[in-house]
Each structure stands twice: as C-alpha cells, then as structure tokens.
Motif scaffolding. Structure first.
Motif, PDB file in Angstrom:
ATOM      1  N   VAL A 183      51.651  26.702  44.096  1.00  0.00           N
ATOM      2  CA  VAL A 183      50.261  26.831  43.650  1.00  0.00           C
ATOM      3  C   VAL A 183      49.887  25.683  42.711  1.00  0.00           C
ATOM      4  O   VAL A 183      48.825  25.072  42.834  1.00  0.00           O
ATOM      5  CB  VAL A 183      50.037  28.192  42.949  1.00  0.00           C
ATOM      6  N   VAL A 184      50.775  25.373  41.783  1.00  0.00           N
ATOM      7  CA  VAL A 184      50.477  24.309  40.815  1.00  0.00           C
ATOM      8  C   VAL A 184      50.334  22.974  41.509  1.00  0.00           C
ATOM      9  O   VAL A 184      49.426  22.194  41.215  1.00  0.00           O
ATOM     10  CB  VAL A 184      51.565  24.245  39.724  1.00  0.00           C
ATOM     11  N   LEU A 185      51.213  22.691  42.466  1.00  0.00           N
ATOM     12  CA  LEU A 185      51.134  21.411  43.191  1.00  0.00           C
ATOM     13  C   LEU A 185      49.829  21.307  43.962  1.00  0.00           C
ATOM     14  O   LEU A 185      49.172  20.256  43.953  1.00  0.00           O
ATOM     15  CB  LEU A 185      52.330  21.281  44.142  1.00  0.00           C
ATOM     16  N   ARG A 186      49.438  22.408  44.627  1.00  0.00           N
ATOM     17  CA  ARG A 186      48.170  22.395  45.370  1.00  0.00           C
ATOM     18  C   ARG A 186      46.999  22.199  44.412  1.00  0.00           C
ATOM     19  O   ARG A 186      46.050  21.456  44.707  1.00  0.00           O
ATOM     20  CB  ARG A 186      47.992  23.702  46.154  1.00  0.00           C
ATOM     21  N   ASN A 187      47.056  22.884  43.279  1.00  0.00           N
ATOM     22  CA  ASN A 187      45.972  22.746  42.294  1.00  0.00           C
ATOM     23  C   ASN A 187      45.851  21.315  41.795  1.00  0.00           C
ATOM     24  O   ASN A 187      44.756  20.748  41.729  1.00  0.00           O
ATOM     25  CB  ASN A 187      46.204  23.691  41.110  1.00  0.00           C
ATOM     26  N   LEU A 188      46.998  20.710  41.437  1.00  0.00           N
ATOM     27  CA  LEU A 188      46.971  19.338  40.933  1.00  0.00           C
ATOM     28  C   LEU A 188      46.398  18.392  41.978  1.00  0.00           C
ATOM     29  O   LEU A 188      45.623  17.484  41.670  1.00  0.00           O
ATOM     30  CB  LEU A 188      48.374  18.887  40.515  1.00  0.00           C
ATOM     31  N   TYR A 189      46.797  18.610  43.224  1.00  0.00           N
ATOM     32  CA  TYR A 189      46.282  17.747  44.309  1.00  0.00           C
ATOM     33  C   TYR A 189      44.774  17.923  44.469  1.00  0.00           C
ATOM     34  O   TYR A 189      44.019  16.943  44.497  1.00  0.00           O
ATOM     35  CB  TYR A 189      47.012  18.081  45.624  1.00  0.00           C
ATOM     36  N   ASN A 190      44.332  19.172  44.563  1.00  0.00           N
ATOM     37  CA  ASN A 190      42.895  19.438  44.766  1.00  0.00           C
ATOM     38  C   ASN A 190      42.061  18.976  43.577  1.00  0.00           C
ATOM     39  O   ASN A 190      40.964  18.453  43.738  1.00  0.00           O
ATOM     40  CB  ASN A 190      42.671  20.929  45.012  1.00  0.00           C
ATOM     41  N   TRP A 191      42.573  19.167  42.348  1.00  0.00           N
ATOM     42  CA  TRP A 191      41.823  18.768  41.162  1.00  0.00           C
ATOM     43  C   TRP A 191      41.718  17.248  41.068  1.00  0.00           C
ATOM     44  O   TRP A 191      40.665  16.711  40.740  1.00  0.00           O
ATOM     45  CB  TRP A 191      42.491  19.313  39.906  1.00  0.00           C
ATOM     46  N   ARG A 192      42.825  16.552  41.384  1.00  0.00           N
ATOM     47  CA  ARG A 192      42.798  15.084  41.286  1.00  0.00           C
ATOM     48  C   ARG A 192      41.914  14.453  42.360  1.00  0.00           C
ATOM     49  O   ARG A 192      41.288  13.423  42.137  1.00  0.00           O
ATOM     50  CB  ARG A 192      44.215  14.503  41.404  1.00  0.00           C
ATOM     51  N   ALA A 194      39.280  15.837  43.515  1.00  0.00           N
ATOM     52  CA  ALA A 194      37.941  16.403  43.324  1.00  0.00           C
ATOM     53  C   ALA A 194      37.519  17.261  44.506  1.00  0.00           C
ATOM     54  O   ALA A 194      36.327  17.371  44.804  1.00  0.00           O
ATOM     55  CB  ALA A 194      36.930  15.284  43.087  1.00  0.00           C
ATOM     56  N   LYS A 195      38.501  17.859  45.185  1.00  0.00           N
ATOM     57  CA  LYS A 195      38.163  18.744  46.302  1.00  0.00           C
ATOM     58  C   LYS A 195      37.627  20.078  45.792  1.00  0.00           C
ATOM     59  O   LYS A 195      36.924  20.780  46.512  1.00  0.00           O
ATOM     60  CB  LYS A 195      39.392  18.965  47.191  1.00  0.00           C
ATOM     61  N   SER A 196      37.978  20.415  44.565  1.00  0.00           N
ATOM     62  CA  SER A 196      37.467  21.652  43.981  1.00  0.00           C
ATOM     63  C   SER A 196      37.442  21.503  42.467  1.00  0.00           C
ATOM     64  O   SER A 196      38.204  20.722  41.900  1.00  0.00           O
ATOM     65  CB  SER A 196      38.346  22.851  44.367  1.00  0.00           C
ATOM     66  N   THR A 197      36.536  22.258  41.833  1.00  0.00           N
ATOM     67  CA  THR A 197      36.493  22.303  40.368  1.00  0.00           C
ATOM     68  C   THR A 197      37.291  23.521  39.925  1.00  0.00           C
ATOM     69  O   THR A 197      37.014  24.639  40.383  1.00  0.00           O
ATOM     70  CB  THR A 197      35.048  22.430  39.863  1.00  0.00           C
ATOM     71  N   PRO A 198      38.301  23.335  39.102  1.00  0.00           N
ATOM     72  CA  PRO A 198      39.186  24.456  38.752  1.00  0.00           C
ATOM     73  C   PRO A 198      38.467  25.573  38.010  1.00  0.00           C
ATOM     74  O   PRO A 198      37.513  25.330  37.270  1.00  0.00           O
ATOM     75  CB  PRO A 198      40.251  23.808  37.860  1.00  0.00           C
ATOM     76  N   GLU A 199      38.936  26.770  38.234  1.00  0.00           N
ATOM     77  CA  GLU A 199      38.453  27.891  37.456  1.00  0.00           C
ATOM     78  C   GLU A 199      39.028  27.806  36.040  1.00  0.00           C
ATOM     79  O   GLU A 199      40.122  27.263  35.842  1.00  0.00           O
ATOM     80  CB  GLU A 199      38.874  29.218  38.104  1.00  0.00           C
ATOM     81  N   ILE A 200      38.310  28.353  35.093  1.00  0.00           N
ATOM     82  CA  ILE A 200      38.777  28.337  33.704  1.00  0.00           C
ATOM     83  C   ILE A 200      40.122  29.058  33.591  1.00  0.00           C
ATOM     84  O   ILE A 200      41.035  28.593  32.901  1.00  0.00           O
ATOM     85  CB  ILE A 200      37.733  28.990  32.791  1.00  0.00           C
ATOM     86  N   SER A 201      40.243  30.161  34.299  1.00  0.00           N
ATOM     87  CA  SER A 201      41.493  30.932  34.241  1.00  0.00           C
ATOM     88  C   SER A 201      42.663  30.111  34.786  1.00  0.00           C
ATOM     89  O   SER A 201      43.795  30.215  34.279  1.00  0.00           O
ATOM     90  CB  SER A 201      41.346  32.231  35.041  1.00  0.00           C
ATOM     91  N   SER A 202      42.428  29.274  35.802  1.00  0.00           N
ATOM     92  CA  SER A 202      43.500  28.449  36.370  1.00  0.00           C
ATOM     93  C   SER A 202      43.990  27.427  35.356  1.00  0.00           C
ATOM     94  O   SER A 202      45.195  27.170  35.240  1.00  0.00           O
ATOM     95  CB  SER A 202      43.012  27.724  37.635  1.00  0.00           C
TER      96      SER A 202
END
Length: 904
Positions: A183-192, A194-202
């Motif tokens: 999950v963290v790897l996918r989040n870092l990829y998507n955030w870098r 700009a494919k998605s704006t992270p949720e505050i909770s994430s």
C-alpha cells in the motif's frame, strides 16, 4: 446566478482542504457559508474552524493568535468590499475569478511573508522556492508542472536517499498495519506522479510519530575535522554544483563558486555550513506530516480551481492562457517576492515605509488596477475595489471571459494598459460632464433645455440622486430618462427611480397609489426583473405599508432577503432586514428567537445606520427599541384614502398617562382611572420592550433621575425642583397602581426584568418594600438568570438586599454564568452585602461559577492582578457603576480567609 463569495465560504474551503470541517453537515455548511445560522452558532462555528486549522498547522498560542488576528483583519476588509458589490448578471466563474485576483490572492500573498518568517515555515526546504505551490520544472522554458505533494515527496526522498521500494518496506515494517500489502509503495508512486491527491488519513497513517525513518542524505557534521570541508564534500557528493545549489540555499551562484574553491572569509564559511545544515537536516515525522498536509491542502484547492475555472483543461497544463489558475499562482509569487523585498529593504523604517516602497515599485497595471486593494496611494481601498468590480460585473456579454491578469508578452502588456487608460478616460470624462450638468441643474439654468441636449442615458441617470432647489427638476430627469431608454435594463432602472421618487421622496396624493401600482406591474413584466427583483420587492413592501398591509409588507421583505442570496446587491440585504425587523415589532413585543434572523442580517449586511455604525456595540434589545421608533417615525406613511395607523402601545399608554396626569393634577381618585384602564393591569404593552404600565412608569421616573445626575450643578435650582417634583409624582403613582393592581407586580418586560429587579437596580429600597408587600416574587429571574438580589448586590444597596432576604429570596440562585449574588457583591467590592450573604448562607463561600471560581478566588484575583482590576474598573464605569479601590478587594480576600479558617 452568482453572489460575491462570503468570507465564511473562503474559510470553509480552507477548513475542508485541511480536513477540519468533516463533521459538519451539508446543511450546517450552507448556513455558515451564507451567514444564515444563529449568531451564537455562527460565532461557535468560526471558533471551531479556526482552532481546527491552527491545530492541523501545529501553531503555538502566539502564532495561532497572530493567524486569527490577521484573518479577522481580512474579514473586515472583505466585508467592506462585499457591501459595495453588485454582481449583476456576471457568471459565477467571472465573479470568483475577479475575487481571487483582486482580493483573496493579494491579501494571502502579503500575509504569507510574515507568517512564514515568524513560524520558520520553510525551515529545511529548498531556499527561495514555493514548494507548497504548483511550479514549473524550469522558469525559462518549462516543459512540466510539478504539484506540491510530489515536490514534498522529492524533498523527503532526497533526504532519505534510498529507492521508493526500500522506503516503502521500511515504513510498512514500522507501521505493521500495511506490512506485505504494498500500500505504501503504491501511495508513494501515485502521490509522486500526481495521479491522486492523498487523503488526510493516509498521510497521518503513513507518517505517524512512531515511524523510524533512516536518513542517509542529510548533513550531520562531526567534530573529527573542519565542518566547512565536510559541508563542501557533502554537496559535491550529492552532485550539487553552484548553479543548482543556489536554488537550495540562500547564497547566490557567484558567491558559491568562490566558496567551492575556498576563496571566502571565515564568516562566509560559517554561513555556508549553517545553511547546508538547515537545508539538509533530518525532519521529524511531525514536520513531514505538516509539510504534506499543507501541500495537500494547496494541491486540492488548485485542482478544484482548475476544474471550476477551466473545466476542459488538464491540471498539469503549463499554458497560462489555458490554465488560468496558474496566473493566480504567478500573481501570488510575484506579490510575495515584492512584499519580502520591501520588508527586507525598509523594515528598519517601519510599516509605512515598507508599504510605500512596495507600492512605488508596482507596475502601473498592478498599482492602478489589479492591486488597488494592497497599493497605498489612497485610503479608500474598499470603495475603490468595489467600484472597479461593479464596473467589470456590469458589462454584458463577458460572462465566460476570464481576462488575463498578468501579461506574458509585450502585446499583452499593451492591451492591459490600453484597457486601463480607456476606462480611466471614460470615467474622467463622465465625471466631468456629470459635474457640469448637475451644476447647471442646481442653478436652475434652463433645466429642461439642458436635459434635452444630453443623449446619454447613464449621464442623465447620474443626476437623479442630487437635491435641486427646483422640485420639478427631478420630474424632468425622469421624463428624459424615459425618452432615452433603449434597453430593458435601462427601462427597469428608470422604473426603479420613479418608484423611489413616488414612495420615498414625494408626498402622497390621490394619484400616487395607482401610479405606483402601474410602475410595479411594469417592473415585473420587464425581462431584466430577475436581476433587480429584491429591490422591486422592497419597493412593493413600501407600497403595501402605504396600504396598511403590514403582514404582506413583511412577507415581501423576507422574499427580497432570499433574492439577495442569489445575486449580490451591496448592503441591500441589511436594509431589508432592518425594515422587516421594524415591521415585525411595530405592534408586538420583541421575541429574540423569532427576530434574531433580522438582527443577524442587519449585523452582517450593513443594516445599521447613524448612531449604530458600530454594530458590535448594540444588542438585539437596544436595536428593537430604535427600530420601533424608526418604523413609526420614518418608514410608515399611508396613502390618503387609508386611515392612518398608530403604534398600539403608544395609543393605549398615551391615554392612560394622560388620565393619570390629569388625575394627579386635579387631586382626583386614582382608583377611578385604574378602573377605566383595567385591561392594562395584567398585560405587557404591545411594543418591543413589552413593559407593563408600572415598569414603563418606573423607567420614566428613573430616567428623570438619571438626567438629573448627568447635569448635576448645571440645571437651575427651580427647574431641578420641578423635575424632582415630577419624579416624586411618578413614583408615588407607581405605588398607588401597585396597591390597586397587585397582580401587575410580577409582569416582566422583554428582558424578563420585573419591577422588583428594576427598583433594586436603582437602589430604591422603599419601592422594593412596596413591591414585596404587594407579593412581588423575589425569586423570578431575567433572561440572564439574574434575580432582584443580584441587582441589589450590583447596585450596592444593602437595604434592598436585607428586604429581599427577609421576604424569602433564595440567595443560592445562580445566573447563567453560575454566579451567585455573593459573586456579584464580591465583584463590586461591596463588603457589607458580602457579610450579609455569608451570615445568611455560609455555604455560598464554596460555590464556584462556570469558570470554577469561588468568591474568595475572585476577590484574590482582583486584588493581586492590576490588569484585571483596571479592566473591571473600566467596565463598571461604562455601566455607570461606582467603583472601589483595590484595597477593598484585599479586605474582602482577608475576610473570606478568616471565614474559611473559622469553619475548620
């Protein structure tokens, strides 16, 4: 359909971006956005949202106070502009675009400089960059746009100096909840990407305090050898030549080239080391979260703006002509840098010098147009900006045109400047012609001929709001406007002028009612009616008032207020609320729960006039009194064919007062008069204060007494004797009324204040005794929870307090703040009443108010804290109360201590 953005809507957007208002319902958000909730709820929501934003940003109390102070300064400026803006038919996109460019972005950019310096907001981030804003990869020939979240992640990953996969594994191992899920790897990829704006909770879950990040790319010098040499080795190892490093730390490229070869002083070496250490320091989890949350808030706002302003444009588009939101970002950065430069250059000379430096270096197209709000060539910032916005919003055919606010070429600059020049010349020519025409009309120099020579509808309409010696001039102006009108909008404007003339200026005659009916019908059939509906509804309400149709008039005004939620009409909403409020209480008492909506709209939308220019100094009770007078003295007039209405409270009390006066004068029997007016013995009068007959008589009498004290030593002795005689007669009459109508003694006014409270407040212990003997209830409370005993303590009247206790007053009753009469007596420094209450009920010493303070703690605080004493002193003087020295509070504190010791 568009209204000018409320400041509350801006705060809601900011709160949403930081995840603060997630618990608010859609209904609550809508009510807050439109300032449509009760004033108590509105204030509470403001406090909650601001506290939430400050908490997310981890501000200390000083920074939080500074932020809130700046927000309310901006709120007041925003409101001043808002109350002068008419959005006309402008689209919502156009209104928001102009609002952001001329108000929101300039104010934010100017404030940000000082927030960032005070809070060291950028500590450890690349120097001179706006990491929290979308930015181009190259300022010269950009090929890509970087959003804030990717920029922060790039900063973080550079400091960690490891692959995304290894970083993700480390985080998942520390967090456990994500271990093995990727999950963290996918989040870092998507955030870098700009494919998605992270949720505050994430963000919070990925970087909690307990996460243990290993930083390999940070600079942590040792004591083994020269820190300067270590810093040079570090930046060279990271591949940072002077051309690149200058963008990371605040040292220019030429100086860095010298530093790299060792051609620099010891001071320069020290400065270099400090700046490299600061830039490449290891951040804590809290700092990482704060940076990401800030970047996320801006990124979400940016994406929403792109979608709203230019829905067909991709958020990563770098073309400023297509992606209009980037123009706002460029404006912010330009203003930020100009403000910072002014501060650094002139801070030693003070704020005025900084502002002058800032203003003088603005290009003309910014100084005299776009940035009039923050340029300091004039004092009337708000009215100048409002007028400019009204000019822009009034133009038809431009609803979808978001004009370029910053030039990107020489042709752009020429076009922008030409628009400013053309509009300035048109405005100057218009004002010159208008002044000349008004001058001739005032001098009554062939006014008919002068108007016939003018073929400009707007120029003639500009003369309508002036006063002319010849009353026929206004009629001539209206006639000429009718000849010149060529569009539905001009027709509606002329109709509005005529309605105002007939309803508000001229005296009514036998034809007025039919003429007004015709004009109202004409207005409603005009195709532009929708955009002026609220004003026409208000004028129709005046028409209903003239027909004695008061309920219909109030209904119309409420409809007009609702229309003001569709389009902005300056301060019209406040004026509508004022008129509706005055109608609602024309012949009935104030009902705060029902009438607060009008008071709230007056407060928020500029409905206070004259002595009420500062609405913060008036409450709903005071407003209701003056509005009752306003209705009957200013607003109400009826057509000749209708019987005049009168204030029913005035009518019934006037007859009562006249009969009482004659009775006293002729030494006749008062019981006979009271028998005639027996309907008054158990009722409140039908007007806002809802006084009973004796409360009104008492207020009249005590009012005379107050005036006597105001003019002590100034009024001639014979006049003073006459006033005192009249006062005696009034109060003696009250005594006789009470004796004949004992049931009237417990009828309160609109604040639930009883005659007993009023007498105790005035230190009139003789009247207190009369009322108590007539079975006045000493335990009744007013709207604050105060009893007559609280009033006696506040007025320092020992005799009244003794009588009240003798007649069964419960000394333990507390006000809404949890204060007993002992708290009140303590606050007043009234030792005799304190002793009386403690003797009657020693348990009062232990009672705490809503702040957890006992009477003794209160006395101790006032005696020891000079600031608190001076504040209390100022408050008591403003309430026309007497004051005592700090020494008295010390005596009180000693007395309380003795009593506590004796109880052990």
């Amino acid at each position: 359909m568009a209204t000018f953005p409320t400041f509350e809507s801006v705060i809601l957007h900011i709160a949403k971006a930081f995840g603060v208002n997630s618990n608010m319902s859609s209904k609550s958000k809508s009510k807050f956005r439109n300032a449509d909730m009760s004033m108590a709820n509105l204030n509470e929501t403001w406090a909650t949202l601001l506290a939430g934003i400050a908490d997310v940003l981890k501000l200390d109390e000083h920074a939080k106070s500074d932020l809130i102070s700046n927000i309310f300064v901006d709120h007041n400026m925003h409101k001043s502009i808002e109350l002068g803006v008419f959005t006309s038919k402008a689209s919502e996109r156009k209104v928001v675009w102009q609002y952001l460019a001329r108000i929101a972005v300039p104010l934010l950019a100017r404030h940000s400089v000082f927030w960032h310096m005070d809070s060291k907001f950028d500590g450890g981030m690349p120097g001179g960059s706006f990491w929290y804003l979308p930015s181009f990869d190259s300022p010269c020939e950009p090929t890509q746009l970087h959003l804030p979240i990717p920029q922060v992640l790039n900063w973080l990953i550079d400091l960690i100096q490891d692959s995304n996969a290894n970083i993700a594994k480390g985080l998942e191992r520390d967090l456990r909840i994500y271990e093995g899920t990727n999950v963290v790897l996918r989040n870092l990829y998507n955030w870098r990407k700009a494919k998605s704006t992270p949720e505050i909770s994430s963000i919070n879950n990925t970087f909690p305090d307990e996460v243990n990040i290993q930083f390999q790319g940070c600079f942590e010098p040792t004591d083994e050898f020269s820190k300067f040499e270590q810093a040079l080795t570090f930046v060279k190892k990271k591949g940072l030549p002077p051309s690149v490093l200058q963008h990371e730390i605040a040292i220019n490229e030429d100086d860095l080239k010298r530093i790299f070869i060792g051609d620099c002083s010891l001071d320069e070496q020290y400065d270099f080391v400090v700046k490299v250490m600061l830039r490449y320091q290891a951040p804590c989890a809290r700092t990482i979260r704060l940076r990401l949350l800030t970047a996320r808030a801006v990124q979400e706002g940016y994406e929403q703006l792109v979608k709203f302003l230019t829905p067909s444009v991709d958020k990563l588009c770098i073309d400023l002509d297509k992606n209009k939101t980037l123009q706002l970002i460029q404006l912010y950065m330009d203003l930020y840098n100009r403000t910072l430069e002014a501060h650094l250059e002139k801070r030693h000379l003070g704020e005025t010098a900084e502002n002058k430096y800032f203003t003088e270096r603005l290009p003309p197209f910014l100084r005299y147009d776009l940035l009039r709000l923050v340029s300091y060539d004039h004092d009337q910032h708000a009215s100048v900006v409002s007028d400019r916005l009204n000019s822009i919003f009034s133009r038809s055919g431009e609803e979808n045109d978001l004009n370029k606010i910053l030039p990107s070429s020489e042709d752009d600059m020429k076009q922008i400047m030409q628009v400013i020049i053309d509009e300035g010349e048109h405005s100057n020519n218009y004002l010159i012609q208008l002044e000349a025409l008004i001058d001739k009309l005032v001098q009554n120099k062939a006014p008919f001929k002068q108007l016939k020579n003018i073929a400009d509808f707007e120029l003639v309409s500009g003369t309508i709001n002036y006063t002319y010696p010849n009353p026929n001039v206004r009629t001539m102006i209206l006639d000429r406007l009718k000849e010149l009108e060529s569009t539905p909008l001009q027709s509606l404007k002329r109709i509005t002028f005529e309605l105002e003339e007939k309803l508000l200026v001229k005296k009514f005659d036998s034809k007025t009612e039919n003429e007004v009916c015709y004009l109202l019908n004409e207005a409603k059939n005009n195709e532009e009616y929708e955009f002026s509906k609220s004003r026409i509804l208000q004028l129709e309400a005046f028409h209903f008032i003239a027909q004695n149709k008061l309920p219909e008039a109030e209904k119309n005004l409420n409809l007009a207020i609702e229309e003001c939620k569709k389009y902005s009409f300056g301060n019209l909403r406040g004026n509508l609320a004022r008129d509706a409020f005055s109608l609602a209480i024309a012949n009935q008492k104030l009902i705060p729960n029902n009438h607060e909506k009008y008071f709230r709209d007056m407060f928020n939308w500029g409905g206070f006039k004259g002595s009420h220019k500062d609405p913060s100094k008036i409450n709903i009770y005071d407003a209701s009194r003056s509005l009752h007078e306003y209705f009957w003295e200013d607003l109400y007039k009826c057509y000749p064919s209708y019987p005049p209405l009168f204030s029913s409270s005035r009518a019934e009390f006037a007859v009562f007062a006249r009969d009482i006066t004659l009775c006293v004068k002729n030494q006749q029997s008062i019981p006979l008069v009271l028998k005639k007016h027996k309907s008054l013995k158990n009722k409140q009068l039908r007007y806002p204060q809802a006084d009973s007959a004796i409360i009104l008589l008492m207020k009249m009498g005590y009012g005379m007494l107050a005036k006597l004290s105001d003019y002590d030593g100034v009024i001639p002795a014979d006049i003073e004797a006459e006033i005192k005689g009249a006062l005696t007669v009034v109060l003696n009459t009250v005594v006789e009324v009470v004796q004949e109508w004992p049931e009237i003694v417990n009828i309160s006014d609109f604040k639930q204040q009883t005659p007993l409270m009023l007498a105790a407040h005035q230190k009139d212990y003789e009247m207190v005794e009369v009322l108590l003997k007539a079975k006045a209830d000493p335990n009744l409370k007013d709207f604050t929870g105060r009893t007559a005993l609280h009033s006696a303590a506040a007025s320092r009247c020992l005799e009244s307090a003794q009588l009240l206790l003798e007649y069964g007053c419960d000394e333990k009753i507390t006000m809404q703040e949890g204060t007993t009469a002992l708290h009140t007596a303590t606050r007043m420094g009234e030792l005799p009443i304190v002793k009386l209450l403690v003797k009657k009920s020693p348990d009062l010493l232990l009672v705490k108010d809503s702040n957890g303070i006992t009477p003794q703690e209160l006395a101790k605080s006032i005696s020891e804290d000079i600031g608190l004493y001076e504040y209390l002193k100022g408050y008591l003087l403003s309430e026309n109360r007497t004051i005592v020295s700090r020494k008295r509070y010390l005596e009180l504190n000693n007395y309380f201590q003795e009593k506590q010791l004796s109880s052990y």
